[in-house]
Design an enzyme around this catalytic site. Structure first.
Site, PDB file in Angstrom:
ATOM      1  N   ASP A 137       0.792  -1.044   0.016  1.00 39.00           N
ATOM      2  CA  ASP A 137       0.019   0.112  -0.106  1.00 39.00           C
ATOM      3  C   ASP A 137       1.167   1.811  -0.239  1.00 39.00           C
ATOM      4  O   ASP A 137       1.718   0.890   1.517  1.00 39.00           O
ATOM      5  CB  ASP A 137      -1.051   0.258   1.480  1.00 39.00           C
ATOM      6  CG  ASP A 137      -1.353   0.526   1.414  1.00 39.00           C
ATOM      7  OD1 ASP A 137      -2.556   1.525  -0.041  1.00 39.00           O
ATOM      8  OD2 ASP A 137      -2.172   1.457   2.273  1.00 39.00           O
ATOM      9  N   ILE A 188      -9.616  -0.235   3.396  1.00 39.43           N
ATOM     10  CA  ILE A 188      -9.852   0.084   4.627  1.00 39.43           C
ATOM     11  C   ILE A 188      -9.065  -0.168   5.766  1.00 39.43           C
ATOM     12  O   ILE A 188      -8.630  -1.582   6.241  1.00 39.43           O
ATOM     13  CB  ILE A 188     -11.024  -0.480   5.511  1.00 39.43           C
ATOM     14  CG1 ILE A 188     -12.374  -0.326   4.204  1.00 39.43           C
ATOM     15  CG2 ILE A 188     -12.420  -0.384   6.306  1.00 39.43           C
ATOM     16  CD1 ILE A 188     -13.657  -1.388   3.910  1.00 39.43           C
TER      17      ILE A 188
HETATM   18  P1  13P Z   1      -8.778   4.736   5.775  1.00 39.13           P
HETATM   19  O1  13P Z   1      -8.005   5.870   6.365  1.00 39.13           O
HETATM   20  O2  13P Z   1     -10.172   5.433   5.376  1.00 39.13           O
HETATM   21  O3  13P Z   1      -9.231   3.683   6.576  1.00 39.13           O
HETATM   22  O4  13P Z   1      -7.797   4.091   4.536  1.00 39.13           O
HETATM   23  C1  13P Z   1      -7.273   3.615   4.133  1.00 39.13           C
HETATM   24  C2  13P Z   1      -6.088   3.875   2.824  1.00 39.13           C
HETATM   25  O5  13P Z   1      -7.055   4.062   1.941  1.00 39.13           O
HETATM   26  C3  13P Z   1      -5.578   2.879   2.464  1.00 39.13           C
HETATM   27  O6  13P Z   1      -4.373   3.344   1.559  1.00 39.13           O
HETATM   28  O1  G3H Z   2      -3.711   4.907   3.674  1.00 44.70           O
HETATM   29  C1  G3H Z   2      -2.821   5.034   5.161  1.00 44.70           C
HETATM   30  C2  G3H Z   2      -2.854   3.671   5.206  1.00 44.70           C
HETATM   31  O2  G3H Z   2      -4.216   3.629   6.816  1.00 44.70           O
HETATM   32  C3  G3H Z   2      -1.931   2.842   6.337  1.00 44.70           C
HETATM   33  O3  G3H Z   2      -1.428   3.874   7.048  1.00 44.70           O
HETATM   34  O4  G3H Z   2       0.904   4.285   7.011  1.00 44.70           O
HETATM   35  O5  G3H Z   2       0.263   4.819   9.020  1.00 44.70           O
HETATM   36  O6  G3H Z   2       0.371   2.378   8.051  1.00 44.70           O
HETATM   37  P1  G3H Z   2       0.210   3.718   7.729  1.00 44.70           P
HETATM   38 ZN    ZN Z   3      -4.557   5.084   0.756  1.00 43.85          ZN
END
Ligand code: 13P
Ligand code: G3H
Ligand code: ZN
Length: 331
Positions: A94, A277
Site C-alpha cells: 500500500d 479500509i
Molecule cells: P482509511 O483511512 O479510510 O481506512 O483508508 C485506508 C487506505 O486508503 C489505505 O491505503
Molecule cells: O493509507 C494509509 C494506510 O492507512 C496505512 O497507514 O502508513 O499509518 O500504516 P500507515
Molecule cells: Zn490509501
C-alpha cells in the site's frame, strides 16, 4: 532470498478485478500490522466467502519487521487453506513510494504493489509508475498507480484539500504507464477525520453528514477508460458505534467523520474494483480494548483483550463484505 508469490499461494489482482467488474462489487483491501488483524481479515473474508487483498504499508513493514511480515502473510494463506477457506488472497504493498521499495516487496512475495507517485508532477509520476510496471510485469505482479491527491496524510505529505483526479489525464496515464488499476481522488481521504465539521451538515439525529463523493468525476473517468479497474483509498466509514465506545471509555475522538456506507455501496457497483479500509479496523480494536480495560481493570492477559478485539474485527469485516462491498459469497 527472493521468493515468488505464486509459491506462497497468493494471486495477483487481475482476475479478482475482472470478476469484481463483471459482478458489480468491489474487492476489500484491508490493512494489517499485527497477527490479530491478519487473523480477523482471513477469518472474516473466509467465512463470508469473499476474495481479499491483504495490504501492508511501508510503516507496517517497519513496525512488524519485513521478514516477520512475509512469514505472517505466508502463514495467513496456510491457515486459510487449513480452515477450508478457498478465497483468492493477494498480498499488496500500500502506498509504495519508491521503485526500490516495490522491488523489495516483489522479491519477498508480494503479488501486487502500489506505486504512489501522486505527490509528484504528472511527468515524474508517469515515469516512476512506468518503471515499476516494467519491472513488476516480468514477474506477473500487478501494479496500482494513483492520479489526484487525497486530503489528509498521504505518503507523509499532508494535503489540506483534495486535488480531484483530472479525468482528462487518465487515458494518457494508463496508456503510458501500463498500470493494472488506478487509484483516484473523488472526495475520500485517509484517517478518522475525513471532513472538517464546517464541511458537513447535521442531520435530525445530530450526526455530521459529509459532502457526497464526486460521482460525476468517477463517471467521466469510467467513460474515458471503460472497464478499467478503479481503486478508492480512504474508504473507512468511521462507524459511530465504535467512536462512541471509544469516547465512553476514556478516549477522545472529536468530530470523527467517514464515508457513508451507502456511497461506498454505490461506488462498488461501478468500475471501483478495490476499496481500501484501514481506519475502521483500528477503531474497532481500540474500542474493544478500551472497553475491556475500563470494565476489567485487573485484566492483564493480552489474549483477554486482543482476542475479543479480533472477534469484533472479524464481525465488522463480514458485515462490510456483505453490506457495503458486495464481495461476500463470491467464491
Ligand atoms: P482509511 O483511512 O479510510 O481506512 O483508508 C485506508 C487506505 O486508503 C489505505 O491505503
Ligand atoms: O493509507 C494509509 C494506510 O492507512 C496505512 O497507514 O502508513 O499509518 O500504516 P500507515
Ligand atoms: Zn490509501
Amino acid at each position: 532470498m527472493a521468493v515468488s508469490y505464486q509459491d506462497l499461494g497468493f494471486v495477483n489482482t487481475r482476475e479478482m478485478f475482472k470478476q469484481a467488474m463483471a459482478g458489480g462489487y468491489a474487492v476489500p483491501a484491508y490493512n494489517f500490522n499485527n497477527m490479530e488483524q491478519l487473523q480477523a481479515i482471513i477469518n472474516g473474508c473466509g467465512q463470508s466467502r469473499s476474495p481479499v487483498i491483504i495490504q501492508v504499508s511501508s510503516g507496517a513493514r517497519k513496525y512488524a519487521n519485513q521478514t516477520m511480515l512475509r512469514y505472517m502473510a505466508e502463514g495467513a494463506v496456510r491457515m486459510a487453506r487449513e480452515l477450508g477457506y478457498e478465497m483468492p488472497i493477494a498480498l499488496h504493498l500500500d502506498h509504495g513510494d519508491t521503485f526500490e521499495l516495490c522491488v523489495s516487496c516483489i522479491e519477498s512475495g508480494f503479488s501486487s504493489v502500489m506505486i504512489d507517485g501522486s505527490s509528484h508532477p504528472y511527468e515524474k509520476n508517469v515515469e516512476l509508475t512506468a518503471r515499476v510496471v516494467e519491472y513488476a510485469h516480468r514477474y506477473d505482479v500487478t501494479v496500482e498507480g494513483e492520479l489526484g491527491v487525497l486530503a489528509g496524510i498521504e505518503d507523509d505529505v499532508e494535503a489540506a484539500k483534495s486535488i480531484y483526479t483530472d479525468p482528462e489525464q487518465v487515458e494518457d496515464f494508463v496508456r503510458q504507464t501500463g498500470v493494472d488499476s488506478l487509484a483516484i481522488s473523488i472526495g475520500t481521504s485517509h484517517g478518522a477525520y475525513k471532513f472538517k465539521p464546517e464541511q458537513c451538515t447535521v442531520n435530525d439525529q445530530g450526526v455530521l453528514v459529509p459532502p457526497p463523493l464526486r460521482f460525476d468525476i468517477l463517471e467521466e473517468i469510467e467513460r474515458r477508460i471503460p472497464g478499467f479497474p478503479i481503486v478508492l483509498h480512504g474508504s473507512s466509514s468511521v462507524l459511530p458505534k465504535y467512536v462512541e465506545i471509544i469516547n465512553n471509555n476514556g478516549g477522545r475522538l472529536e468530530a470523527a467523520v467517514g464515508i457513508p456506507e451507502e456511497q461506498l455501496r454505490q461506488a462498488a457497483k461501478s468500475a471501483v474494483c478495490k476499496i481500501n479500509i484501514d481506519s475502521d479496523g483500528r477503531l474497532v480494536m481500540t474500542a474493544i480494548i478500551r472497553k475491556i480495560f475500563n470494565e476489567k481493570p485487573a485484566e492483564f492477559d493480552p489474549r483477554k483483550y486482543l482476542g475479543p478485539a479480533r472477534e469484533e474485527l472479524t464481525r465488522m469485516i463480514m458485515a462490510k463484505n456483505e453490506k457495503v462491498l458486495g464481495s461476500a459469497g463470491r467464491v
